[in-house]
Design a protein around this motif. Structure first.
Motif, short mmCIF file in Angstrom:
data_model
loop_
_atom_site.label_atom_id
_atom_site.label_comp_id
_atom_site.label_asym_id
_atom_site.label_seq_id
_atom_site.Cartn_x
_atom_site.Cartn_y
_atom_site.Cartn_z
N ALA A 75 0.83 -1.22 0.00
CA ALA A 75 0.00 0.00 0.00
C ALA A 75 0.86 1.26 0.00
N GLY A 76 1.94 1.26 0.77
CA GLY A 76 2.80 2.43 0.83
C GLY A 76 3.48 2.73 -0.49
N ASN A 77 3.81 1.70 -1.24
CA ASN A 77 4.41 1.91 -2.57
C ASN A 77 3.42 2.59 -3.50
N VAL A 78 2.17 2.15 -3.45
CA VAL A 78 1.13 2.73 -4.30
C VAL A 78 0.86 4.17 -3.89
N LEU A 79 0.76 4.41 -2.60
CA LEU A 79 0.53 5.77 -2.11
C LEU A 79 1.67 6.69 -2.50
N ALA A 80 2.90 6.20 -2.39
CA ALA A 80 4.07 7.03 -2.71
C ALA A 80 4.10 7.43 -4.17
N LEU A 81 3.45 6.62 -5.01
CA LEU A 81 3.40 6.92 -6.44
C LEU A 81 2.10 7.63 -6.81
N ASP A 82 1.44 8.19 -5.81
CA ASP A 82 0.28 9.05 -6.01
C ASP A 82 -0.80 8.37 -6.85
N THR A 83 -1.12 7.13 -6.47
CA THR A 83 -2.16 6.37 -7.15
C THR A 83 -3.27 6.07 -6.16
N ASN A 84 -4.51 6.18 -6.60
CA ASN A 84 -5.66 6.09 -5.72
C ASN A 84 -5.91 4.66 -5.25
N LEU A 85 -6.10 4.51 -3.95
CA LEU A 85 -6.44 3.23 -3.34
C LEU A 85 -7.89 3.23 -2.91
N VAL A 86 -8.58 2.10 -3.12
CA VAL A 86 -9.96 1.97 -2.63
C VAL A 86 -10.07 0.87 -1.58
N GLU A 117 -17.79 -4.95 -4.71
CA GLU A 117 -18.48 -3.67 -4.49
C GLU A 117 -17.55 -2.48 -4.71
N LEU A 118 -16.27 -2.65 -4.39
CA LEU A 118 -15.31 -1.55 -4.54
C LEU A 118 -14.93 -1.31 -6.00
N ASP A 119 -15.28 -2.24 -6.87
CA ASP A 119 -15.08 -2.09 -8.31
C ASP A 119 -13.65 -1.69 -8.66
N PRO A 120 -12.67 -2.49 -8.25
CA PRO A 120 -11.27 -2.13 -8.54
C PRO A 120 -10.94 -2.30 -10.03
N ASP A 121 -9.95 -1.54 -10.49
CA ASP A 121 -9.44 -1.78 -11.84
C ASP A 121 -8.07 -2.45 -11.80
N LEU A 122 -7.53 -2.66 -10.56
CA LEU A 122 -6.27 -3.37 -10.39
C LEU A 122 -6.20 -3.90 -8.96
N ILE A 123 -5.75 -5.15 -8.82
CA ILE A 123 -5.57 -5.76 -7.50
C ILE A 123 -4.12 -6.22 -7.38
N ILE A 124 -3.49 -5.88 -6.25
CA ILE A 124 -2.10 -6.26 -6.01
C ILE A 124 -2.04 -7.09 -4.73
N LEU A 135 -10.21 -13.53 -7.84
CA LEU A 135 -9.82 -12.12 -7.87
C LEU A 135 -9.51 -11.68 -9.30
N SER A 136 -8.88 -12.55 -10.06
CA SER A 136 -8.54 -12.21 -11.44
C SER A 136 -9.76 -12.02 -12.31
N GLU A 137 -10.87 -12.62 -11.91
CA GLU A 137 -12.12 -12.42 -12.64
C GLU A 137 -12.75 -11.07 -12.32
N ILE A 138 -12.41 -10.53 -11.15
CA ILE A 138 -12.95 -9.23 -10.75
C ILE A 138 -12.18 -8.10 -11.41
N ALA A 139 -10.85 -8.21 -11.43
CA ALA A 139 -9.99 -7.16 -11.99
C ALA A 139 -8.62 -7.75 -12.28
N PRO A 140 -7.81 -7.12 -13.13
CA PRO A 140 -6.43 -7.59 -13.34
C PRO A 140 -5.72 -7.71 -12.00
#
Length: 316
Positions: A75-86, A117-124, A135-140
């Motif tokens: 999560a910290g890596n994603v936040l540091a790169l200014d990308t939105n987390l849901v 419900e959160l409708d992600p466009d990417l899961i890490i 999970l792969s069926e929900i989002a990449p």
């Protein structure tokens, strides 16, 4: 899984006629060139997906992800790169350093309905994440094996995944320079041979860490090149950590001790004579920090760790 999309490059070949072409022909060619250039621009910018080469093969992911879920560690890596987390894992959610997670949902790899419900466009996640097929069926979905990459390469890979490799590399280069420079100052202050240990209590267990298990170990041992006690090298260096009883803690304690402290865990060992007689304790060279702020090794946590070490060792 959506079918892989590959950008189609339009090849434009202009055959310019010999001298003598009239103005009408030149005008027609200019119009054709302008139309072709317009088509190329549309082709290059119309795709909103890229291919990320993950450890399990290529995965089609958004070129500019807007709704990311992190199920562990990153999560910290994603936040540091200014990308939105849901959505984030419980450990990340409790980290006081991750400012901006107030409205982000806490999720696990078992909360499939909430994730939908959160409708992600990417899961890490991590390689051992549960329900990967679902999970792969929900989002990449992209996973990493913890520890397979060194801590800075890991951030670079997150940068590639988020299509922000240049930003990740710029931070890495700057951080290494600052951490190594601080290490030189610290060694000049405490001595080249002074040893440093990193310990942590969790529940009723006590741990000591090697050089690549977060808690600031990468900074202290890899970048600053500070010395590790021989007993720590023997027991924790290969595996990354070692569980020990408080009775043998003096064998693992360096001249300086970083204590990543869980205040809600068992800290009764600090009241024992065994602990009080450790030289680092007697010399006031045990530096305590909130474990929940120290768990990870992403840029947000690493910046805090570096600042903490500079302040504690140098009084800056």
């Amino acid at each position: 899984m959506k079918k892989l999309l590959f950008p189609i490059m339009l090849m434009l070949v202009l055959i310019i006629s010999a001298c003598g072409s009239n103005a009408t022909e030149e005008t027609t060619e200019e119009i054709e060139v302008e139309q072709a250039e317009t088509e190329i621009t549309v082709e290059e910018t119309s795709s909103d997906m890229i291919i990320y080469e993950s450890e399990n093969g290529p995965v089609e992911v958004p070129a500019d992800p807007k709704r990311v879920i992190v199920l562990a560690t990153f999560a910290g890596n994603v936040l540091a790169l200014d990308t939105n987390l849901v959505g984030v894992d419980p450990w990340s959610k409790m980290n006081p350093r991750y400012v901006g997670l107030e409205g982000v949902e806490e999720v696990t790899d078992e909360n499939l309905e909430k994730i939908i419900e959160l409708d992600p466009d990417l899961i890490i996640g991590l390689s051992y994440t549960n329900n990967l097929d679902k999970l792969s069926e929900i989002a990449p979905t992209v996973t990493f094996t913890y520890g397979a990459l060194d801590y800075l390469t890991q951030h670079l890979e997150i940068g590639k995944l988020l299509n922000k490799e240049a930003e990740a590399q710029a931070w890495i280069d700057d951080f290494k320079q600052r951490a190594q420079a601080a290490g030189e100052e610290i060694k000049a202050e405490i001595g080249e041979e002074a040893t440093v240990s990193v310990i942590e209590n969790f529940d009723k267990e006590l741990y000591v860490f090697g050089d690549n298990w977060a808690r600031g170990t990468e900074i202290l041992y890899q970048e600053m090149q500070l010395e590790m006690p021989e007993k720590v090298k023997e027991m924790a260096l290969e595996q990354g950590y070692h569980t020990l009883s408080f009775e043998v803690l003096p064998e693992f304690a360096g001249d300086y001790v970083i204590f990543s402290k869980n205040a809600d865990g068992d800290t009764s060992f600090q009241e024992t004579e065994t602990y009080k007689n450790i030289p680092a304790v007697q010399n006031n060279q045990v530096f305590e920090v909130n474990a929940k702020e120290f768990y990870f090794n992403d840029p947000i946590t690493l910046e805090f760790q570096l600042e903490f070490f500079i302040e504690q060792f140098l009084g800056n």
